[in-house]
Design an enzyme around this catalytic site. Structure first.
Site, PDB file in Angstrom:
ATOM      1  N   ASP A 144       0.818  -1.215   0.000  1.00 26.43           N
ATOM      2  CA  ASP A 144       0.000   0.000   0.000  1.00 26.43           C
ATOM      3  C   ASP A 144       0.852   1.265   0.000  1.00 26.43           C
ATOM      4  OD1 ASP A 144       0.786  -0.621   2.668  1.00 26.43           O
ATOM      5  OD2 ASP A 144      -0.804   0.668   3.468  1.00 26.43           O
ATOM      6  N   GLU A 209       0.414  -1.262   5.661  1.00 24.32           N
ATOM      7  CA  GLU A 209       1.492  -0.699   6.477  1.00 24.32           C
ATOM      8  C   GLU A 209       1.272   0.779   6.748  1.00 24.32           C
ATOM      9  OE1 GLU A 209       5.371   1.327   7.282  1.00 24.32           O
ATOM     10  OE2 GLU A 209       3.954   1.635   5.638  1.00 24.32           O
TER      11      GLU A 209
END
Length: 522
Positions: A144, A209
């Site tokens: 991400d 994350e």
């Protein structure tokens, strides 16, 4: 006749005191000078006899170069944005899954590699080693990215992967799709060449994350714990190669993160009866809260430079500075307080000196003629390695010093343990060797991450966590991280692939060699 006895005694006392001070200064100066000339903590294993391995070499031809860049660009174009813990672009994550399977067919089909999806969107790979007695390690990256908008001033659309002057622009090029695709591309090439690792290893790719990794990384950790896995070391994103960034340093430096600062978010609030602005009380909720915030900013956390891993950073770099900085950095046992006062003057270096305090949100009022009943402020703190979360919260309460201000702990955690970086540290020395094999003129040093990564969730699985990728940062490049015009050069992405290609093979040695100084006379 006057009595000269007391005067003589005073003179003798002053003489002895001055002589003692001069001797002390001379001794300290001599010790410091010798240390300045002799201190080079980087020699160590560079001169040692490393275990011989038959490492496979990699020369990337033009066709391979075009393919690996095309795959990387496609990865950047997929907007795998995490807006919040509950707002993640899952459609993009599914698209990214398809890309990985298409780009790295050998990784997904090899009998040596076991792959599984975790929490629907994260990936866990186990690459089986031929010697089960060798403790495995783990490479981490995340899928991400943070949001990005072209309207913010990007030179190219943030999800275009457009090339400008040899650089690929796009959100995620640095954080963290460069490392992610580099790891898998390296493994793809190794498997194609028939590589079979001696030491097994894991690859973990988290999908959230940027919003703390509570679904991706934490679930990967949970799985590994259930299976009784213990890791030699974990390697994740974090620090980089700094070229011209550290003022006065001769040549580039690769900083390997050995810890992360802790973090805390605290809410301050003041509640009182609302009123009309025409009849204001002596103090309003806004005024009381503003005064509390001002006290926090005027009373920073204590100066702790030299009490954490930052000391190791400067000692490793000392020999690459000119005098007088070389003298000062070689003798932090003497000059830590002085250097700390210098570093705290700038916001970017102040982060190494203390726990930082930042007021990030302030909310109050609904109408111009109404005195608000509630005023709120949020404070974000990044906790120095020499402090604990509890100590920081106690200091906030002391600095605020007003019972009318309610202090609420929202979330946070202590600084991460400091990983080993001496000559017996397997993970650190393997990473260091791989860097120096590729870039012989670079200085390698331990460092501290002022931000946080998914790797913090893995602290129960290993004693050593390292945060590094050989991404080159020149002056101004650090601002591209989570900022506008994030980019990586095509050459640097290729270097990432080569780095992980070598790192994986270098991890196959049984153990580190004995330090040169212990088996030879220098």
């Amino acid at each position: 006749m006057t009595d000269s006895g007391p005067k003589i005694k005073l003179f003798k006392f002053l003489k002895i005191t001055i002589c003692s001070l001069l001797i002390t200064v001379l001794v300290l100066g001599t010790i410091a000078s010798i240390r300045t000339v002799s201190l080079d903590v980087n020699v160590g294993l560079q001169l040692a006899h490393w275990e011989k391995t038959n490492n496979i070499s990699l020369v990337i031809d033009q066709q391979q170069r075009e393919e690996l860049l095309a795959n990387f660009k496609e990865a950047v174009r997929i907007p795998t944005v995490s807006f919040s813990g509950t707002d993640i672009n899952t459609t993009a994550l599914l698209q990214f899954d398809k890309l990985l399977r298409k780009a790295f067919p050998t990784v997904f089909s090899s009998s040596l590699v076991h792959h599984e999806l975790v929490a629907n969107y994260s990936h866990l790979f186990w690459v089986q080693g031929s010697q089960p007695d060798l403790v495995p390690y783990m490479l981490l990256a995340h899928i991400d990215v943070v949001p990005a908008s072209e309207a913010d001033g990007w030179e190219a659309p943030p999800f275009s992967a457009k090339e400008i002057d040899g650089f690929i622009y796009g959100r995620g090029t640095i954080d963290d799709k460069g490392a992610l695709m580099g790891i898998l591309q390296a493994l793809e090439y190794l498997l194609i060449k028939g590589y079979k690792p001696r030491r097994g290893f894991y690859i973990g790719l988290g999908h959230d994350e940027e919003v703390s990794g509570y679904k991706g990384a934490l679930n990967i950790v949970s799985l590994l714990k259930q299976r009784g896995v213990r890791l030699s070391f974990v390697m994740d994103e974090g620090l980089a190669v700094l070229d011209g960034v550290i003022s006065g340093l001769e040549g580039p430096a690769a900083l390997i993160g050995i810890s992360e600062k802790g973090s805390a978010t605290v809410k301050l609030s003041v509640s009182m009866l609302p009123g009309h602005s025409s009849m204001p009380p002596k103090e309003t909720s806004i005024g009381i809260l503003a005064a509390a915030v001002k006290r926090l900013e005027e009373n920073p956390m204590p100066r702790l430079f030299g009490h954490g891993p930052e000391r190791g950073t400067f000692e490793h770099l000392a020999h690459k500075f000119r005098l007088p900085m070389k003298f000062i950095m070689s003798n932090l046992w003497l000059f830590s307080p002085l250097l700390g006062r210098v570093l705290e003057r700038k916001s970017d270096t102040n982060a190494f000196v203390r726990t930082t305090t930042a007021v990030t949100m302030f909310n109050a009022g609904v109408k111009v003629n109404v005195i608000p009943s509630l005023a709120e402020a949020y404070v974000n703190l990044r906790i120095h390695s020499a402090q604990s979360l509890k100590e920081v919260l106690d200091l906030i309460e002391s600095s605020v010093g007003d019972h009318r201000v309610k202090i609420e702990f929202i979330e946070g955690f202590d600084p991460l343990p400091v990983s080993s970086f001496d000559e017996t540290s397997f993970g650190f020395q393997i990473i260091k060797k791989t860097v120096l094999d590729m870039f012989p003129t670079i200085t390698v040093a331990p460092g501290i991450c002022i931000g946080n990564t998914d790797s913090r969730h893995f602290k129960d699985l290993t004693n050593d966590i390292y945060r590094f990728a050989p991404i080159w940062f020149k002056p101004g490049d650090a601002q591209r991280f989570h900022g506008i015009n994030e980019r990586i050069s095509k050459k640097n992405y290729e270097e990432l692939v080569l780095f992980f290609f070598s790192l994986i093979q270098n991890c196959d040695i049984q153990k580190l060699p004995d330090p040169h100084s212990s088996v030879h006379e220098l």
